[in-house]
Design a protein around this motif. Structure first.
Motif, short mmCIF file in Angstrom:
data_model
loop_
_atom_site.label_atom_id
_atom_site.label_comp_id
_atom_site.label_asym_id
_atom_site.label_seq_id
_atom_site.Cartn_x
_atom_site.Cartn_y
_atom_site.Cartn_z
N LYS A 120 0.89 -1.15 0.07
CA LYS A 120 0.05 0.05 0.08
C LYS A 120 1.02 1.22 -0.01
CE LYS A 120 -3.48 2.25 2.91
NZ LYS A 120 -2.45 3.36 3.36
N LYS A 123 -1.15 6.74 2.13
CA LYS A 123 -2.55 6.77 3.21
C LYS A 123 -3.67 6.79 2.15
CE LYS A 123 -0.05 9.50 6.75
NZ LYS A 123 -0.19 10.74 7.71
N THR A 124 -3.78 7.39 1.28
CA THR A 124 -5.29 7.42 0.47
C THR A 124 -5.50 5.99 -0.31
OG1 THR A 124 -4.10 8.59 -1.29
CG2 THR A 124 -4.87 9.85 0.35
N LYS A 160 -1.80 -4.03 4.41
CA LYS A 160 -0.75 -3.23 4.44
C LYS A 160 0.25 -3.58 3.35
CE LYS A 160 0.17 -0.63 7.31
NZ LYS A 160 0.07 1.04 7.55
#
Length: 395
Positions: A120, A123-124, A160
Motif C-alpha cells: 500500500k 495513506k489514500t 498493508k
C-alpha cells in the motif's frame, strides 16, 4: 483503540493471463535478487565497498540500466516488487555478515524462486478486498479460492502489504492486515500443560490425548508413494546424465520435471494434513479459555541427532505446532509458559515431587518409589509442565 497486525494466507485462482504476469514478476524478482548478490560479490573481489539495498537501487536505475539497455524489460514490471528483491538480498547478506546464516545462494526456478511483492503506497491508497476477490497492482481483480476468509470491512481492516508465491504449481497470497485489537475474552478455564511426544503427539494435563497422525494409514500410504517417486526421480536423473553426454538435451528432462511436480504435490499434501491436524488441536485447546498454556522448550536440533528417532521426531512437526500455538494464544490474551528444557518433568512425581533418577525411556508408566503414585508417564509429565515455576513467557 489499539491496532494489531495479523497475517492471512489464502490460495488464489488467477486467470491464464494473470498466471503469465505472476510468473513474469516472480522471474523478475529472482533476476533482481541474483543481480544484487553477483554485483556485490564482484565489488568485493575488486576492493570496493558493499552497497546496501537503497544505494544499489539508485545505482541500478541511473547507471546499470543506462549501460545495459537490453535489460530495460525490467521497467515493465511492478517497481516495488523489484526493489523488495534488493531489500531481501540485502537482509540475507547482513545476516551472513552477523554470522546468523550461511552465504545466500542464488535463486533459481528449481528452488527459492522468489515472490511477487505488493504494498500500500500511501495513506489514500486502499487495496480493495471483497468476499471472493482482491484487487492487486498490475494484476487487477484476482479471485480467491476460499470465500469470506480475508476481512472486507475497510473501516476496521486495512491490507498493508503482501506476497504471492508459487508452490507445487499453485499460487498462494500472504497479506499483512492491520486491524483493531479485539477485546480479550475472560479466562475462566484451568491452566493446561502439554507434553509433546512420539508415541502420542500431545498429552494434555486435562486428560485429552491426541494420537500420532503419522501412524495413520493415509499418511503411511502417501509416504510410500513419495518414496517410490524419489527412487523414480533418482533413476531418471542418472538416465538423463548418461543421455545428455551423447545426445544433448532430451525429453528425459521433461520427465524429470513431471516427477518433481508430483513429488511437490505429495509433500504439500502431507504438510497440509499436518497443518490441519495441529490447527484443530490448537482450536480445541484455546476454546476452553485456560488461564495459561504451558509446553516444553524442546531442543529439536539436539533431539534429531539421535539416529534411531530422528525421522519420527522430524515427522511430528513440534516446532510448527509451537509457532502456531503462540500467536493464537497471544491474539486471545492467553499466557504461554515455556518450561526450561532441562527441567526433569518426566522424572518428577507430580504427587510428592520425588525425582526418579533411573527412569528409562521404555518405562511408559511412572511408579513413585516413595508415595506409590502410579500414573501414565506422559500424563505425569504434562501435569509437571503445567505446575512448574521454572518457565519463561513466550511473548
Amino acid at each position: 483503540m489499539t491496532r494489531m497486525l495479523i497475517t492471512y494466507q489464502v490460495e488464489i485462482k488467477p486467470t491464464s493471463f494473470q498466471t503469465w504476469l505472476l510468473n513474469r514478476h516472480i522471474g523478475g524478482s529472482r533476476w533482481a535478487y541474483n543481480l544484487f548478490l553477483e554485483m556485490n560479490k564482484l565489488r568485493y573481489e575488486d576492493g570496493y565497498h558493499y552497497m546496501g539495498a537503497y544505494e544499489f537501487s539508485k545505482w541500478f536505475n541511473h547507471d546499470y540500466l543506462t549501460a545495459n539497455p537490453q535489460d530495460d524489460w525490467i521497467k515493465e514490471l511492478y517497481a516495488k516488487s523489484i526493489k523488495q528483491a534488493f531489500i531481501d538480498a540485502d537482509m540475507a547478506m547482513k545476516r551472513f555478515f552477523k554470522h546468523l546464516s550461511a552465504y545466500p545462494h542464488f535463486r533459481s526456478w528449481k528452488r527459492g524462486q522468489g515472490s511477487f511483492y505488493f504494498v500500500k503506497n500511501g495513506k489514500t491508497q486502499i487495496i480493495s478486498v471483497e468476499r471472493h476477490r482482491i484487487k492487486l497492482p498490475k494484476l487487477g481483480w484476482v479471485r480467491l479460492k476460499e470465500y469470506g476468509y480475508l476481512p472486507t470491512d475497510a473501516a476496521h481492516f486495512m491490507v498493508k502489504q503482501g506476497r504471492i508465491k508459487c508452490h507445487a504449481g499453485r499460487y498462494y497470497l500472504t497479506c499483512l492486515v492491520e486491524q483493531t485489537n479485539p477485546v480479550h475474552p475472560e479466562l475462566t478455564g484451568a491452566g493446561i500443560g502439554i507434553d509433546l511426544g512420539i508415541k502420542e503427539f500431545a498429552v494434555l494435563s486435562n486428560g485429552q490425548i491426541y494420537k500420532n497422525q503419522n501412524k495413520n494409514h493415509r499418511v503411511k500410504r502417501l509416504r510410500r508413494q513419495l518414496r517410490r517417486l524419489q527412487r523414480k526421480q533418482s533413476r531418471q536423473y542418472l538416465a538423463f546424465k548418461a543421455r545428455k553426454q551423447k545426445e544433448g538435451r532430451s525429453a528425459t528432462d521433461l520427465n524429470l520435471a513431471k516427477t518433481k511436480r508430483r513429488m511437490q504435490r505429495l509433500y504439500q499434501r502431507l504438510q497440509n494434513m499436518q497443518k490441519d491436524y495441529q490447527n484443530k488441536i490448537i482450536a480445541s485447546l484455546v476454546i476452553t479459555k485456560p488461564h495459561w498454556v504451558a509446553l516444553e522448550d524442546l531442543n529439536i536440533k539436539g533431539m534429531l541427532k539421535n539416529r534411531h528417532l530422528a525421522k519420527a521426531i522430524s515427522y511430528q512437526g513440534f516446532y510448527n505446532f509451537r509457532i502456531r500455538l503462540i500467536p493464537k494464544c497471544q491474539q486471545l490474551g492467553i499466557p504461554v509458559h515455556l518450561t526450561n528444557r532441562f527441567e526433569p518433568t518426566s522424572k518428577l512425581c507430580h504427587n510428592c515431587g520425588t525425582k526418579k533418577v533411573d527412569l528409562k525411556l521404555s518405562d511408559r508408566t511412572y511408579r513413585c518409589p516413595v508415595c506409590g503414585q502410579v500414573e501414565d508417564r506422559d500424563m505425569n509429565a504434562a501435569l509437571n509442565i503445567r505446575d512448574t515455576k521454572n518457565f519463561e513467557l513466550a511473548y
